[in-house]
Design an enzyme around this catalytic site. Structure first.
Site, PDB file in Angstrom:
ATOM      1  N   GLY A  46      36.300  46.366  77.028  1.00  0.00           N
ATOM      2  CA  GLY A  46      34.688  45.817  76.900  1.00  0.00           C
ATOM      3  C   GLY A  46      34.602  44.647  75.876  1.00  0.00           C
ATOM      4  O   GLY A  46      34.181  44.739  74.631  1.00  0.00           O
ATOM      5  N   SER A  48      34.094  41.309  75.956  1.00  0.00           N
ATOM      6  CA  SER A  48      33.553  39.958  76.057  1.00  0.00           C
ATOM      7  C   SER A  48      32.372  39.933  75.208  1.00  0.00           C
ATOM      8  O   SER A  48      31.313  39.009  75.547  1.00  0.00           O
ATOM      9  CB  SER A  48      33.187  39.762  77.688  1.00  0.00           C
ATOM     10  OG  SER A  48      32.519  40.887  78.136  1.00  0.00           O
ATOM     11  N   GLU A  73      32.858  40.424  84.096  1.00  0.00           N
ATOM     12  CA  GLU A  73      31.993  39.435  83.932  1.00  0.00           C
ATOM     13  C   GLU A  73      31.477  38.646  85.166  1.00  0.00           C
ATOM     14  O   GLU A  73      32.632  38.454  85.816  1.00  0.00           O
ATOM     15  CB  GLU A  73      32.221  38.486  82.524  1.00  0.00           C
ATOM     16  CG  GLU A  73      32.131  39.482  81.194  1.00  0.00           C
ATOM     17  CD  GLU A  73      30.978  39.655  80.911  1.00  0.00           C
ATOM     18  OE1 GLU A  73      29.820  39.357  81.271  1.00  0.00           O
ATOM     19  OE2 GLU A  73      30.732  40.491  79.883  1.00  0.00           O
ATOM     20  N   LEU A 137      33.042  50.023  76.040  1.00  0.00           N
ATOM     21  CA  LEU A 137      32.413  49.760  77.516  1.00  0.00           C
ATOM     22  C   LEU A 137      31.052  50.076  77.444  1.00  0.00           C
ATOM     23  O   LEU A 137      30.734  51.334  76.931  1.00  0.00           O
ATOM     24  CB  LEU A 137      32.986  50.648  78.515  1.00  0.00           C
ATOM     25  CG  LEU A 137      34.488  50.300  78.990  1.00  0.00           C
ATOM     26  CD1 LEU A 137      35.125  51.241  80.004  1.00  0.00           C
ATOM     27  CD2 LEU A 137      34.851  48.680  79.312  1.00  0.00           C
ATOM     28  N   TYR A 222      26.520  56.115  68.394  1.00  0.00           N
ATOM     29  CA  TYR A 222      25.308  55.842  67.897  1.00  0.00           C
ATOM     30  C   TYR A 222      24.602  57.441  67.649  1.00  0.00           C
ATOM     31  O   TYR A 222      24.469  58.141  68.675  1.00  0.00           O
ATOM     32  CB  TYR A 222      24.198  54.971  68.706  1.00  0.00           C
ATOM     33  CG  TYR A 222      22.994  54.703  68.113  1.00  0.00           C
ATOM     34  CD1 TYR A 222      22.826  54.065  66.730  1.00  0.00           C
ATOM     35  CD2 TYR A 222      21.682  55.145  68.343  1.00  0.00           C
ATOM     36  CE1 TYR A 222      21.886  53.696  66.215  1.00  0.00           C
ATOM     37  CE2 TYR A 222      20.364  54.966  67.833  1.00  0.00           C
ATOM     38  CZ  TYR A 222      20.616  54.385  66.568  1.00  0.00           C
ATOM     39  OH  TYR A 222      19.446  53.956  65.958  1.00  0.00           O
ATOM     40  N   TYR A 232      16.847  58.797  72.537  1.00  0.00           N
ATOM     41  CA  TYR A 232      18.319  58.558  72.635  1.00  0.00           C
ATOM     42  C   TYR A 232      19.418  59.952  72.443  1.00  0.00           C
ATOM     43  O   TYR A 232      19.791  60.320  73.239  1.00  0.00           O
ATOM     44  CB  TYR A 232      18.808  57.608  71.379  1.00  0.00           C
ATOM     45  CG  TYR A 232      19.965  56.948  71.645  1.00  0.00           C
ATOM     46  CD1 TYR A 232      20.269  55.833  72.230  1.00  0.00           C
ATOM     47  CD2 TYR A 232      21.166  57.708  71.424  1.00  0.00           C
ATOM     48  CE1 TYR A 232      21.499  55.161  72.454  1.00  0.00           C
ATOM     49  CE2 TYR A 232      22.453  57.093  71.452  1.00  0.00           C
ATOM     50  CZ  TYR A 232      22.572  55.919  71.876  1.00  0.00           C
ATOM     51  OH  TYR A 232      24.029  55.439  72.091  1.00  0.00           O
ATOM     52  N   LEU A 266      21.409  47.674  67.045  1.00  0.00           N
ATOM     53  CA  LEU A 266      21.667  46.064  67.016  1.00  0.00           C
ATOM     54  C   LEU A 266      20.525  45.812  67.899  1.00  0.00           C
ATOM     55  O   LEU A 266      20.318  46.503  69.066  1.00  0.00           O
ATOM     56  CB  LEU A 266      22.875  45.644  67.374  1.00  0.00           C
ATOM     57  CG  LEU A 266      24.088  45.826  66.185  1.00  0.00           C
ATOM     58  CD1 LEU A 266      25.368  45.982  66.817  1.00  0.00           C
ATOM     59  CD2 LEU A 266      23.806  44.879  65.124  1.00  0.00           C
ATOM     60  N   VAL A 267      20.200  44.456  67.882  1.00  0.00           N
ATOM     61  CA  VAL A 267      19.516  43.751  68.995  1.00  0.00           C
ATOM     62  C   VAL A 267      20.540  43.209  69.757  1.00  0.00           C
ATOM     63  O   VAL A 267      21.028  42.389  69.597  1.00  0.00           O
ATOM     64  CB  VAL A 267      18.657  42.583  68.194  1.00  0.00           C
ATOM     65  CG1 VAL A 267      17.889  41.869  69.400  1.00  0.00           C
ATOM     66  CG2 VAL A 267      17.391  43.222  67.320  1.00  0.00           C
ATOM     67  N   THR A 268      20.687  43.768  71.024  1.00  0.00           N
ATOM     68  CA  THR A 268      21.648  43.242  71.877  1.00  0.00           C
ATOM     69  C   THR A 268      20.985  43.529  73.284  1.00  0.00           C
ATOM     70  O   THR A 268      20.056  44.036  73.706  1.00  0.00           O
ATOM     71  CB  THR A 268      22.941  44.147  71.829  1.00  0.00           C
ATOM     72  OG1 THR A 268      22.762  45.446  72.389  1.00  0.00           O
ATOM     73  CG2 THR A 268      23.674  43.973  70.771  1.00  0.00           C
TER      74      THR A 268
HETATM   75  P1  NAI Z   1      27.885  45.172  75.612  1.00  0.00           P
HETATM   76  O1  NAI Z   1      27.108  45.309  76.948  1.00  0.00           O
HETATM   77  O2  NAI Z   1      27.524  43.999  74.450  1.00  0.00           O
HETATM   78  O3  NAI Z   1      29.312  45.156  75.956  1.00  0.00           O
HETATM   79  C1  NAI Z   1      29.771  45.927  77.046  1.00  0.00           C
HETATM   80  C2  NAI Z   1      31.081  45.594  77.438  1.00  0.00           C
HETATM   81  O4  NAI Z   1      31.776  46.372  78.608  1.00  0.00           O
HETATM   82  C3  NAI Z   1      31.256  43.979  78.018  1.00  0.00           C
HETATM   83  O5  NAI Z   1      32.413  43.221  77.469  1.00  0.00           O
HETATM   84  C4  NAI Z   1      31.343  44.152  79.643  1.00  0.00           C
HETATM   85  O6  NAI Z   1      31.816  42.951  80.278  1.00  0.00           O
HETATM   86  C5  NAI Z   1      32.083  45.517  79.667  1.00  0.00           C
HETATM   87  N1  NAI Z   1      32.114  46.165  80.766  1.00  0.00           N
HETATM   88  C6  NAI Z   1      31.210  46.633  81.470  1.00  0.00           C
HETATM   89  N2  NAI Z   1      31.401  47.315  82.593  1.00  0.00           N
HETATM   90  C7  NAI Z   1      32.486  47.338  82.674  1.00  0.00           C
HETATM   91  C8  NAI Z   1      33.632  47.682  83.659  1.00  0.00           C
HETATM   92  N3  NAI Z   1      32.951  48.408  84.687  1.00  0.00           N
HETATM   93  N4  NAI Z   1      34.905  47.286  83.639  1.00  0.00           N
HETATM   94  C9  NAI Z   1      35.342  46.587  82.672  1.00  0.00           C
HETATM   95  N5  NAI Z   1      34.240  46.149  81.456  1.00  0.00           N
HETATM   96  C10 NAI Z   1      33.102  46.469  81.426  1.00  0.00           C
HETATM   97  O7  NAI Z   1      27.673  46.820  75.007  1.00  0.00           O
HETATM   98  P2  NAI Z   1      27.673  46.962  73.552  1.00  0.00           P
HETATM   99  O8  NAI Z   1      26.233  47.198  72.872  1.00  0.00           O
HETATM  100  O9  NAI Z   1      28.919  46.412  72.635  1.00  0.00           O
HETATM  101  O10 NAI Z   1      28.078  48.673  73.630  1.00  0.00           O
HETATM  102  C11 NAI Z   1      29.612  48.861  73.411  1.00  0.00           C
HETATM  103  C12 NAI Z   1      29.432  50.168  72.887  1.00  0.00           C
HETATM  104  O11 NAI Z   1      28.795  50.599  71.596  1.00  0.00           O
HETATM  105  C13 NAI Z   1      28.700  51.562  73.754  1.00  0.00           C
HETATM  106  O12 NAI Z   1      29.380  52.579  73.606  1.00  0.00           O
HETATM  107  C14 NAI Z   1      27.288  51.539  73.043  1.00  0.00           C
HETATM  108  O13 NAI Z   1      26.591  52.879  73.140  1.00  0.00           O
HETATM  109  C15 NAI Z   1      28.068  51.365  71.597  1.00  0.00           C
HETATM  110  N6  NAI Z   1      26.854  51.141  70.411  1.00  0.00           N
HETATM  111  C16 NAI Z   1      25.939  50.254  70.684  1.00  0.00           C
HETATM  112  C17 NAI Z   1      24.908  49.877  69.898  1.00  0.00           C
HETATM  113  C18 NAI Z   1      23.861  48.814  70.072  1.00  0.00           C
HETATM  114  O14 NAI Z   1      22.848  48.786  69.225  1.00  0.00           O
HETATM  115  N7  NAI Z   1      24.063  47.938  71.109  1.00  0.00           N
HETATM  116  C19 NAI Z   1      24.747  50.820  68.834  1.00  0.00           C
HETATM  117  C20 NAI Z   1      25.952  51.725  68.521  1.00  0.00           C
HETATM  118  C21 NAI Z   1      27.130  52.082  69.392  1.00  0.00           C
HETATM  119 NA    NA Z   2      31.548  45.877  73.748  1.00  0.00          NA
END
Ligand code: NAI
Ligand code: NA
Length: 365
Positions: A46, A48, A73, A137, A222, A232, A266-268
């Site tokens: 994950g 990117s 991606e 991921l 989270y 959540y 986070l705001v994402t």
């Molecule tokens: P994101 O959507 O920004 O990044 C997800 C990544 O996974 C990307 O690189 C994407 O290309 C990759 N990906 C998705 N499906 C895939 C697949 N089948 N094969 C290979 N790569 C794949 O997500 P984010 O926000 O960074 O989340 C990552 C972790 O952090 C998650 O477990 C999330 O629950 C956790 N998290 C997120 C928070 C937030 O506010 N966004 C807060 C706390 C934890």
């Molecule tokens: Na990520």
């Protein structure tokens, strides 16, 4: 000239040059901070976007020699600019080259067995073993063992939950009522976002003898507070996180140095996509900004590798500022001031600008 293409809460395209500029800015800021713990050979599942990209960048900053990334991606084509993650990954490679860091990214489905084999062959070709494995991921679909598509759903487990959802396309909020997830939906969400694939990755890497003896693995979680618990922690995604926390315990009993890092919201693109989370994450950002305590994803990961997480039992916590009682009270007040017509209490424009910047839009120049 590429204009943002926004649908609902999702930015569907990106500006390639802007993505490079955005990551370059984050890299500059990171380099202004003290270096953190050095890992030499890093795997980021994950890689990117979000926490995974920020982890990879922080380990580059701290002097890592090699990294392998996996992401899913959309590349640029004649008719589409490609996803932001595609260009942010390219931007990472540009920075890595400048640092003489060897980086390989596989744009491949991390849930597939063959992707594990590609990664294993690559680290062997480097003649190295991983001393850090990041599992970050965030996925909506995976294929089960029979090749059927299963989908995650992010829903409460009680019926009739109401709240505001954001529509970035029309700059408005609208009232939404969510159904409860059924047992199958919860099980599918646990299968995709729980600990299963983290465990199978670590086991495959160990079997292939590509983990160093002291290899660390992080998975990001989270917990949140009572303000977002119904959607959540008590919902389908919370069940998946609970499963992942149990998996961490199992992994440790099998001799893996595996830790769960509890991050702030986070705001994402991911968090705005979660129904009813948008008002919370926006109010959180406004509240922390007002206190000069806001951290973006790169700040959070810089803090993690600098040893700035608080150890609480088996959890590493980066959500201390978010959960402080006065911050929670401030978030609650801001959410209460909000309605579909009135959302001054959250700096909506600032949030939208930040999200667009992550897609390479609206940057200076
Ligand atoms: P994101 O959507 O920004 O990044 C997800 C990544 O996974 C990307 O690189 C994407 O290309 C990759 N990906 C998705 N499906 C895939 C697949 N089948 N094969 C290979 N790569 C794949 O997500 P984010 O926000 O960074 O989340 C990552 C972790 O952090 C998650 O477990 C999330 O629950 C956790 N998290 C997120 C928070 C937030 O506010 N966004 C807060 C706390 C934890
Ligand atoms: Na990520």
């Amino acid at each position: 000239m590429i204009q943002p293409d926004i649908k609902g809460s999702v930015v569907r395209n990106s500006n390639p040059d802007g993505c490079h500029q955005y990551l370059g800015q984050q890299w500059q800021i990171l380099n202004g901070k003290p270096a953190g713990k050095r890992y030499n050979n890093v795997l980021v599942l994950g890689c990117s976007s979000g926490f995974g990209l920020a982890s990879r960048l922080a380990t580059l900053r701290n002097g890592a020699q090699t990294s392998i990334g996996v992401c899913f991606e959309r590349p640029a084509s004649e008719s589409h600019s490609g996803s932001a993650g595609w260009h942010l990954d390219q931007a990472f490679h540009t920075l890595a080259e400048q640092q003489n860091h060897r980086a390989v990214t596989f744009n491949a489905d991390a849930f597939l067995e063959q992707t594990k084999q590609q990664v294993i062959e690559q680290i062997k070709a480097f003649g190295k073993k991983f001393d850090l494995v990041i599992y970050s991921l965030a996925a909506g679909v995976k294929l089960d063992d029979q090749g059927n598509k299963i989908r995650s759903s992010i829903l409460p487990t009680t019926d009739g939950l109401k709240g505001l959802q954001v529509d970035l396309e029309n700059d408005r909020f609208f009232e939404m009522e969510l159904p409860a997830a059924n047992a199958q939906q919860v099980a599918d969400t646990v299968s995709i976002m729980g600990g299963e694939d983290w465990q199978s990755w670590l086991q495959a890497l160990r079997t292939a003898d590509v983990l160093s003896d002291d290899c660390t693995s992080y998975n990001y979680s989270y917990l949140g507070s009572e303000l977002n618990a119904p959607v959540y922690r008590e919902g389908s995604l919370g069940a998946a996180k609970e499963h992942m926390h149990q998996t961490a315990e199992q992994l440790r009993s099998q001799g893996f140095n595996a830790s769960v890092v509890v991050c702030k919201a986070l705001v994402t693109k991911a968090s705005l996509f979660i129904p009813l989370m948008a008002p919370y994450v926006m109010a959180l950002k406004a509240e922390l900004n007002a206190r000069n305590q806001e951290e973006n994803v790169f700040d959070q990961m810089a803090r993690l590798f600098a040893g700035g997480a608080e150890q609480e039992g088996d959890l590493l916590r980066l959500d201390n500022l978010e959960l402080a009682a006065d911050v929670q009270a401030g978030i609650k007040a801001r959410i209460e001031q909000m309605s579909a017509e009135q959302f001054d209490s959250i700096d909506y424009a600032g949030v939208k600008q930040e999200l667009l910047a992550m897609h390479g839009f609206g940057l200076e120049g």
